[in-house]
Design a protein around this motif. Sequence first.
Motif, PDB file in Angstrom:
ATOM      1  N   CYS A 185       0.843  -1.192   0.000  1.00  0.00           N
ATOM      2  CA  CYS A 185       0.000   0.000   0.000  1.00  0.00           C
ATOM      3  C   CYS A 185       0.876   1.239   0.000  1.00  0.00           C
ATOM      4  O   CYS A 185       1.968   1.242   0.576  1.00  0.00           O
ATOM      5  N   LEU A 218      -5.656   4.103   6.337  1.00  0.00           N
ATOM      6  CA  LEU A 218      -6.558   2.945   6.416  1.00  0.00           C
ATOM      7  C   LEU A 218      -6.498   2.269   7.788  1.00  0.00           C
ATOM      8  O   LEU A 218      -7.532   1.867   8.333  1.00  0.00           O
ATOM      9  N   ARG A 242      -8.507   4.237  10.229  1.00  0.00           N
ATOM     10  CA  ARG A 242      -9.943   4.232   9.961  1.00  0.00           C
ATOM     11  C   ARG A 242     -10.604   2.888  10.242  1.00  0.00           C
ATOM     12  O   ARG A 242     -11.753   2.847  10.661  1.00  0.00           O
ATOM     13  N   TYR A 243      -9.888   1.766  10.003  1.00  0.00           N
ATOM     14  CA  TYR A 243     -10.495   0.438  10.102  1.00  0.00           C
ATOM     15  C   TYR A 243      -9.689  -0.473  11.021  1.00  0.00           C
ATOM     16  O   TYR A 243      -8.490  -0.654  10.820  1.00  0.00           O
ATOM     17  N   LEU A 289     -15.387  -4.496   6.536  1.00  0.00           N
ATOM     18  CA  LEU A 289     -14.980  -4.056   5.201  1.00  0.00           C
ATOM     19  C   LEU A 289     -15.845  -4.730   4.144  1.00  0.00           C
ATOM     20  O   LEU A 289     -16.124  -5.931   4.215  1.00  0.00           O
ATOM     21  N   THR A 290     -16.240  -3.954   3.157  1.00  0.00           N
ATOM     22  CA  THR A 290     -17.066  -4.511   2.081  1.00  0.00           C
ATOM     23  C   THR A 290     -16.199  -5.282   1.089  1.00  0.00           C
ATOM     24  O   THR A 290     -14.973  -5.108   1.043  1.00  0.00           O
ATOM     25  N   LYS A 324     -16.078  -4.734  -2.033  1.00  0.00           N
ATOM     26  CA  LYS A 324     -15.466  -3.736  -2.904  1.00  0.00           C
ATOM     27  C   LYS A 324     -14.216  -3.144  -2.254  1.00  0.00           C
ATOM     28  O   LYS A 324     -13.194  -2.966  -2.917  1.00  0.00           O
ATOM     29  N   GLN A 325     -14.266  -2.843  -0.968  1.00  0.00           N
ATOM     30  CA  GLN A 325     -13.094  -2.300  -0.282  1.00  0.00           C
ATOM     31  C   GLN A 325     -11.935  -3.295  -0.312  1.00  0.00           C
ATOM     32  O   GLN A 325     -10.785  -2.921  -0.551  1.00  0.00           O
ATOM     33  N   ASP A 379     -10.571  -3.428  -3.832  1.00  0.00           N
ATOM     34  CA  ASP A 379      -9.841  -2.191  -4.131  1.00  0.00           C
ATOM     35  C   ASP A 379      -8.430  -2.234  -3.544  1.00  0.00           C
ATOM     36  O   ASP A 379      -7.469  -1.763  -4.177  1.00  0.00           O
ATOM     37  N   MET A 380      -8.277  -2.794  -2.341  1.00  0.00           N
ATOM     38  CA  MET A 380      -6.943  -2.889  -1.731  1.00  0.00           C
ATOM     39  C   MET A 380      -6.056  -3.865  -2.498  1.00  0.00           C
ATOM     40  O   MET A 380      -4.858  -3.618  -2.671  1.00  0.00           O
TER      41      MET A 380
END
Length: 119
Positions: A51, A59, A62-63, A86-87, A89-90, A93-94
């Motif tokens: 990342c 991130l 936040r999570y 986390l979804t 999609k999330q 995306d990562m």
Amino acid sequence: MNIEELRDHCLAKPGVTEGFPFGEDTLVFKVGGKIFLITGLDQGDRFNVKCDPELAVELRERYTEIQPGYHMNKKMWNTVFMTGSLTRKQLLDMIDHSYDLIVKSLSKKIRYEITGVSE
């Protein structure tokens, strides 16, 4: 998301290979010979991805499902748990972000061989 969905998503990307260079319980995905995702098969509920360093910290703050990369360079790698809020999609995306970072780090020649794009 489960380990099979994770595997399918990774292998659908251009130039990706999978292997077990660290033992039979650790599945590694590479592009251009460089690692972009690692997951343990014994637990199967988390993965490590590269990342952007500033985004990695953001991130993590936040999570709770995102932690500094286990057994990795903590500045640029996150461990992501798939069992929290986390979804899908999330998570995807990562994975995509990690893949893109590695592709951008490859030589122009290898990047072109993988993507067909010369930039």
